[in-house]
Structure formats: structure tokens, C-alpha cells
Write a protein that holds these residues in place. Structure first.
Motif, short mmCIF file in Angstrom:
data_model
loop_
_atom_site.label_atom_id
_atom_site.label_comp_id
_atom_site.label_asym_id
_atom_site.label_seq_id
_atom_site.Cartn_x
_atom_site.Cartn_y
_atom_site.Cartn_z
N UNK A 179 21.86 -64.07 -18.57
CA UNK A 179 22.24 -63.18 -19.80
C UNK A 179 21.17 -63.33 -21.11
N UNK A 180 21.21 -62.28 -21.66
CA UNK A 180 20.47 -62.42 -22.96
C UNK A 180 21.37 -62.06 -24.36
N UNK A 181 21.19 -62.70 -25.20
CA UNK A 181 21.91 -62.47 -26.53
C UNK A 181 20.86 -61.21 -27.24
N UNK A 182 21.56 -60.39 -27.62
CA UNK A 182 20.60 -59.12 -27.80
C UNK A 182 20.99 -58.37 -29.36
N UNK A 183 20.07 -57.93 -29.98
CA UNK A 183 20.23 -57.13 -31.08
C UNK A 183 19.55 -55.91 -30.65
N UNK A 184 20.05 -54.67 -31.03
CA UNK A 184 19.49 -53.43 -31.09
C UNK A 184 19.00 -52.98 -32.56
N UNK A 185 17.73 -52.45 -32.56
CA UNK A 185 17.28 -52.17 -33.78
C UNK A 185 16.98 -50.94 -33.97
N UNK A 186 17.46 -49.94 -35.16
CA UNK A 186 17.01 -48.70 -35.33
C UNK A 186 15.79 -48.86 -36.36
N UNK A 187 14.77 -47.97 -35.79
CA UNK A 187 14.00 -47.81 -36.78
C UNK A 187 14.18 -46.60 -37.84
N UNK A 188 14.89 -45.51 -37.43
CA UNK A 188 15.51 -44.35 -38.05
C UNK A 188 17.02 -44.13 -37.49
N UNK A 189 16.92 -44.14 -36.25
CA UNK A 189 18.38 -43.65 -35.62
C UNK A 189 18.60 -44.10 -34.14
N UNK A 190 19.45 -43.74 -33.43
CA UNK A 190 19.81 -44.16 -32.25
C UNK A 190 18.66 -43.70 -31.26
#
Length: 257
Positions: A179-190
Motif C-alpha cells: 500500500x501507499x501513504x497518499x495525499x491528494x493535492x488540488x492546484x485549483x479544484x478537484x
């Protein structure tokens, strides 16, 4: 869709935007925090448009009632043909009520492991000015991006042997049971979301989308301080945490005050 329904839709959408942006953190699931003023302004405009349309319609009906001497006015009073707006939107426009009501009563779920497994990985920028010395804190809190930079770009190998603490949510690896430890990043929006992931070794995969604080050391694979080094962690401990307020940035986690 008749004009009263259009007026109601404008009003509900405006109220929903204001509720989401003023009284909850839900909007952070879909846009960056910096767009909050624009959401509030949009909600105010939609609400005012809806109220203004309602007022104008009321005045029009009142004027029609007073001028019912002619046949057209009489038809308006009885609610016949002239009360219909033949230029209205098609019936399918009623579906627009669903997102308007969802802003008030049921927010769509946040992005998570399903999205991260299919979204593009955010490129890690080159650290051109070198790296500052790491503080002596142990475990050392780092973002996933900072950890990746240290592993792949820090020629001093300061990260070697250091116990670090990373936070993110669980994304299962597609090729095995890892598995991965993850973060999702918004530049502007989803819509423009990208992800940053750290491969985790030494423990079974928790349930997908579980938010964790993970403590461990760099997993030796590749030459530390070069692009051949894998951004990976040998786990010493994991601790479940609540989803932070700033879930869609790669910053140290913020919790509600």
C-alpha cells in the motif's frame, strides 16, 4: 421548468453555497481554501437573483390582477395560457435540483483512494537552493513531498536512519498486497487533482482511505540522494487519525480548533 421553479433553484443553490462555504469545511473537498471568497460571492449573487426574480414575479402578478379588464389580463388571473413561460428550460433541468439540494443535505464524498490510484502523480520539484539541516526532533514530522525530496535529491543523505512521521490516507497498491501513504493535492479544484505517494513496507495494508500517522525510516532501495532511490518507508508504528482540515494539500495536518 417554469419560472417559479427557476427562481427556487437559484435561491436553493445560493443558500447551499453560502451554507457550505460559511458554516462548514465541506467546500475544501472540492476547491482550494483560497477560493472561499469566490464561493461566498457566488452564493450571494445567486441568492439575490432568486429573491429579485421572486419579487418581480410578485409585482407582475399584482399588476396583472389590477389590469384584468382586457382578455389577456383575465387569462393571467385565471392562470391560463398567458401564465405559462413557453421559453422555459427543458424538463431535464429539474435534475439541477439534485446538486442544489446536496449542498444543503448531503455533500458528495471526498476524493480518496479510488481517485488517487487513477490520477497522475504530482512531479516533485527540484530543490535548487540546497537543503537546510534537519531539526533534531524525533520522530521528525515531514510532508510526503519533503520526504521524497530528501530521499531523491539530498546529497548529504541527512534522512538516512532518521525516524520520520508522515500523514496521509491508505491507497492499496495495484500490483500486490502492499500500500501507499497518499495525499491528494488540488492546484485549483478537484478536477485538476494530483497525488503524491510513499510506498510503505513492514505492515499489512489497512483499509483503503484510512487516515494514518505513520512513523518509520527510509526503506533502502536505490542510491539515497539520487533519483534511483525509492520514496518508501519501513514502518515502526501507525496511528489512525481524523481526516485533517487541509486534506487536499501536502502540508503538515491541521486539525479543527
Amino acid at each position: 421548468m417554469k419560472r417559479p421553479a427557476q427562481t427556487l433553484l437559484l435561491t436553493l443553490t445560493g443558500i447551499g453555497l453560502l451554507h457550505t462555504a460559511l458554516f462548514t469545511d465541506t467546500y475544501l473537498r472540492y476547491v482550494k481554501a483560497g477560493l472561499r471568497p469566490l464561493l461566498i460571492a457566488s452564493g450571494v449573487v445567486l441568492l439575490l437573483l432568486g429573491l429579485a426574480a421572486g419579487v418581480l414575479r410578485g409585482e407582475r402578478r399584482h399588476a396583472t390582477h389590477d389590469g384584468r379588464a382586457d382578455d389577456r389580463g383575465h387569462a393571467d388571473e385565471l392562470g391560463n395560457a398567458h401564465d405559462h413561460d413557453h421559453s422555459g428550460a427543458p424538463r431535464i433541468a429539474w435534475l439541477l435540483f439534485l446538486p442544489a439540494l446536496s449542498l444543503l443535505f448531503y455533500a458528495p464524498p471526498a476524493l480518496g483512494a479510488y481517485t488517487a490510484a487513477r490520477s497522475s502523480s504530482k512531479p516533485v520539484a527540484v530543490q535548487k537552493k540546497g537543503f537546510a539541516p534537519l531539526p533534531a526532533t524525533s520522530p521528525l514530522p515531514l510532508t510526503l513531498t519533503d520526504f521524497t525530496k530528501r530521499v531523491q535529491q539530498d546529497r548529504s543523505k541527512a534522512i538516512k536512519g532518521r525516524i520520520v512521521q508522515l500523514t496521509g490516507f491508505v491507497t492499496p497498491a495495484g500490483d500486490d498486497d502492499g500500500w501507499y501513504l497518499t495525499r491528494i493535492i488540488f492546484t485549483c479544484c478537484a478536477a485538476d487533482s494530483q497525488s503524491v505517494k510513499i510506498r510503505v513496507y513492514g505492515t499489512d495494508a489497512p483499509a483503503a482511505n484510512t487516515w494514518l500517522a505513520v512513523t518509520g525510516t527510509w526503506h533502502p532501495r536505490g542510491a539515497l540522494g539520487t533519483r534511483t532511490a525509492q520514496a518508501a518507508l519501513d514502518v515502526k508504528a501507525t496511528r489512525p487519525i481524523a481526516q485533517p482540515v487541509n486534506a487536499y494539500t501536502d502540508d503538515l495536518p491541521l486539525t479543527p480548533s
